[in-house]
Scaffold this motif. Sequence first.
Motif, PDB file in Angstrom:
ATOM      1  N   LEU A  77       0.829  -1.210   0.000  1.00 33.08           N
ATOM      2  CA  LEU A  77       0.000   0.000   0.000  1.00 33.08           C
ATOM      3  C   LEU A  77       0.861   1.256   0.000  1.00 33.08           C
ATOM      4  O   LEU A  77       0.529   2.255  -0.659  1.00 33.08           O
ATOM      5  CB  LEU A  77      -0.923  -0.004   1.226  1.00 33.08           C
ATOM      6  CG  LEU A  77      -2.011  -1.080   1.245  1.00 33.08           C
ATOM      7  CD1 LEU A  77      -2.746  -1.069   2.583  1.00 33.08           C
ATOM      8  CD2 LEU A  77      -2.989  -0.892   0.101  1.00 33.08           C
ATOM      9  N   ASN A 132       2.057   1.875  -3.429  1.00 31.86           N
ATOM     10  CA  ASN A 132       0.972   2.444  -4.225  1.00 31.86           C
ATOM     11  C   ASN A 132       0.870   3.951  -3.994  1.00 31.86           C
ATOM     12  O   ASN A 132       0.655   4.728  -4.939  1.00 31.86           O
ATOM     13  CB  ASN A 132      -0.348   1.760  -3.851  1.00 31.86           C
ATOM     14  CG  ASN A 132      -1.505   2.201  -4.724  1.00 31.86           C
ATOM     15  OD1 ASN A 132      -1.472   2.063  -5.943  1.00 31.86           O
ATOM     16  ND2 ASN A 132      -2.530   2.751  -4.103  1.00 31.86           N
ATOM     17  N   THR A 133       1.040   4.356  -2.731  1.00 33.17           N
ATOM     18  CA  THR A 133       1.026   5.785  -2.400  1.00 33.17           C
ATOM     19  C   THR A 133       2.193   6.510  -3.045  1.00 33.17           C
ATOM     20  O   THR A 133       2.039   7.616  -3.583  1.00 33.17           O
ATOM     21  CB  THR A 133       1.087   5.980  -0.867  1.00 33.17           C
ATOM     22  OG1 THR A 133       0.042   5.241  -0.258  1.00 33.17           O
ATOM     23  CG2 THR A 133       0.940   7.441  -0.495  1.00 33.17           C
ATOM     24  N   SER A 145       1.541   6.896  -6.777  1.00 30.75           N
ATOM     25  CA  SER A 145       0.490   7.895  -6.995  1.00 30.75           C
ATOM     26  C   SER A 145       1.014   9.306  -6.742  1.00 30.75           C
ATOM     27  O   SER A 145       0.764  10.230  -7.537  1.00 30.75           O
ATOM     28  CB  SER A 145      -0.696   7.594  -6.072  1.00 30.75           C
ATOM     29  OG  SER A 145      -1.647   8.626  -6.122  1.00 30.75           O
ATOM     30  N   CYS A 166      -5.090  10.735  -8.911  1.00 32.74           N
ATOM     31  CA  CYS A 166      -4.055  10.749  -7.870  1.00 32.74           C
ATOM     32  C   CYS A 166      -4.502  11.542  -6.644  1.00 32.74           C
ATOM     33  O   CYS A 166      -4.106  11.217  -5.516  1.00 32.74           O
ATOM     34  CB  CYS A 166      -2.756  11.346  -8.420  1.00 32.74           C
ATOM     35  SG  CYS A 166      -1.967  10.324  -9.680  1.00 32.74           S
ATOM     36  N   THR A 196      -4.428   8.751  -3.159  1.00 35.38           N
ATOM     37  CA  THR A 196      -3.553   8.845  -1.988  1.00 35.38           C
ATOM     38  C   THR A 196      -4.324   8.842  -0.673  1.00 35.38           C
ATOM     39  O   THR A 196      -4.015   8.033   0.210  1.00 35.38           O
ATOM     40  CB  THR A 196      -2.646  10.088  -2.098  1.00 35.38           C
ATOM     41  OG1 THR A 196      -1.744   9.904  -3.188  1.00 35.38           O
ATOM     42  CG2 THR A 196      -1.849  10.288  -0.818  1.00 35.38           C
ATOM     43  N   THR A 231      -5.808   5.403  -0.028  1.00 36.66           N
ATOM     44  CA  THR A 231      -4.749   4.453   0.338  1.00 36.66           C
ATOM     45  C   THR A 231      -4.303   4.668   1.781  1.00 36.66           C
ATOM     46  O   THR A 231      -4.001   3.713   2.499  1.00 36.66           O
ATOM     47  CB  THR A 231      -3.543   4.598  -0.613  1.00 36.66           C
ATOM     48  OG1 THR A 231      -3.975   4.491  -1.966  1.00 36.66           O
ATOM     49  CG2 THR A 231      -2.517   3.498  -0.351  1.00 36.66           C
ATOM     50  N   SER A 272      -3.991  -7.698  -0.724  1.00 34.45           N
ATOM     51  CA  SER A 272      -3.390  -6.376  -0.946  1.00 34.45           C
ATOM     52  C   SER A 272      -3.657  -5.903  -2.370  1.00 34.45           C
ATOM     53  O   SER A 272      -4.010  -4.731  -2.592  1.00 34.45           O
ATOM     54  CB  SER A 272      -1.878  -6.425  -0.698  1.00 34.45           C
ATOM     55  OG  SER A 272      -1.591  -6.848   0.610  1.00 34.45           O
ATOM     56  N   ILE A 305      -5.901  -2.695  -3.646  1.00 37.63           N
ATOM     57  CA  ILE A 305      -5.447  -1.645  -4.572  1.00 37.63           C
ATOM     58  C   ILE A 305      -6.443  -1.480  -5.719  1.00 37.63           C
ATOM     59  O   ILE A 305      -6.740  -0.358  -6.140  1.00 37.63           O
ATOM     60  CB  ILE A 305      -4.037  -1.976  -5.106  1.00 37.63           C
ATOM     61  CG1 ILE A 305      -3.003  -1.806  -3.991  1.00 37.63           C
ATOM     62  CG2 ILE A 305      -3.680  -1.082  -6.299  1.00 37.63           C
ATOM     63  CD1 ILE A 305      -1.613  -2.201  -4.365  1.00 37.63           C
ATOM     64  N   HIS A 316      -8.495   2.014  -6.530  1.00 40.73           N
ATOM     65  CA  HIS A 316      -8.523   2.697  -7.828  1.00 40.73           C
ATOM     66  C   HIS A 316      -9.945   2.788  -8.376  1.00 40.73           C
ATOM     67  O   HIS A 316     -10.287   3.781  -9.032  1.00 40.73           O
ATOM     68  CB  HIS A 316      -7.603   1.969  -8.811  1.00 40.73           C
ATOM     69  CG  HIS A 316      -6.145   2.216  -8.574  1.00 40.73           C
ATOM     70  ND1 HIS A 316      -5.393   3.036  -9.378  1.00 40.73           N
ATOM     71  CD2 HIS A 316      -5.306   1.776  -7.607  1.00 40.73           C
ATOM     72  CE1 HIS A 316      -4.143   3.081  -8.930  1.00 40.73           C
ATOM     73  NE2 HIS A 316      -4.081   2.321  -7.851  1.00 40.73           N
TER      74      HIS A 316
END
Length: 312
Positions: A56, A59-60, A63, A99, A103, A106, A133, A137, A141
């Motif tokens: 995660l 992913n942040t 982004s 984005c 964020t 997330t 996980s 995600i 999204h």
Amino acid sequence: MADNSTLVGAVSSLQRIVFQVLIVQILISVFLCINVLQITAFFKRELFRKTMRYILFANTLLSDSLFLILTNIALILSAFHVAMEIWLCLIIYIGLSLCTVITPITLIAMTLERFVAICMPLRHGELCTTRNSLHCILIIHSISSIPLTVFLSIFFASASSIVYTQHFSCTVESFILHSWQRHLRSAMNQLYFLIMCVIIVFCYVKIMKVAKVASGENRTSTQKGLQTVALHAFQLMLCLISLWIPFIEAALLQIDFMLFVNVRYFNYIVFILAPRCLSPLIYGLRDEKFFLTVKYNVCFGLQKKQSSFSFV
């Protein structure tokens, strides 16, 4: 004489704009370098790629990095009044809109992961798997794309064919054809962030209760989790404030243009850039395993570079 004064004023204004843009370039460059180092660290260790909170976090980082790049492009285009066709502006707008929401959502997922780890430790291994996980995600999204889908659907349904051939400055206002669109967009964003605030307060209260009865190493771990949740709450607060920026700036524009310009720049640094730059500091540098991996990669890279120079 008046012409000279006008020319001097224009040069002074251009210098101020260039200086402000350069400051932003320095800030964005620094944090992009930090993000790249941390993304590299994530992909280099299998432990990170199999742990939910690191997945995660990555992913942040991705982004936020995309957000920093796109918002920098938008800033430069806006500062120097560069006009463009709608399709290019649309690409920038879609990236920024996604984005902007990815964020904070997330961050909520990361907060829930800490809640499960501390308040439901026996179920943590079952719930926070690598597969879950990736599903998380995908959900993040999907949820993030809902406001954008609604907003663009209204725009495409309302816009005339002339709009698609025009050149204009790329701002979110370019896609608002009716005043109610602005209110709808604001209402959806505030609903999202209200739900996020409720979740983060709930997690904080539950973790705080566990912290009161914990002892020894569990107490230390719980306190650290509590601090992380509090820092996420601070990030969300900054993101929430950013929702009110358009309303504040619109009011200031009616009062004084220079005040509007200065406040807009301040808001951009504090409430748009700052929240995106906190994630690497909160997780990347506070997490011991992650920090040591980043440090090792940086030190190893420097040593390798020095050895190659000495060989030459």
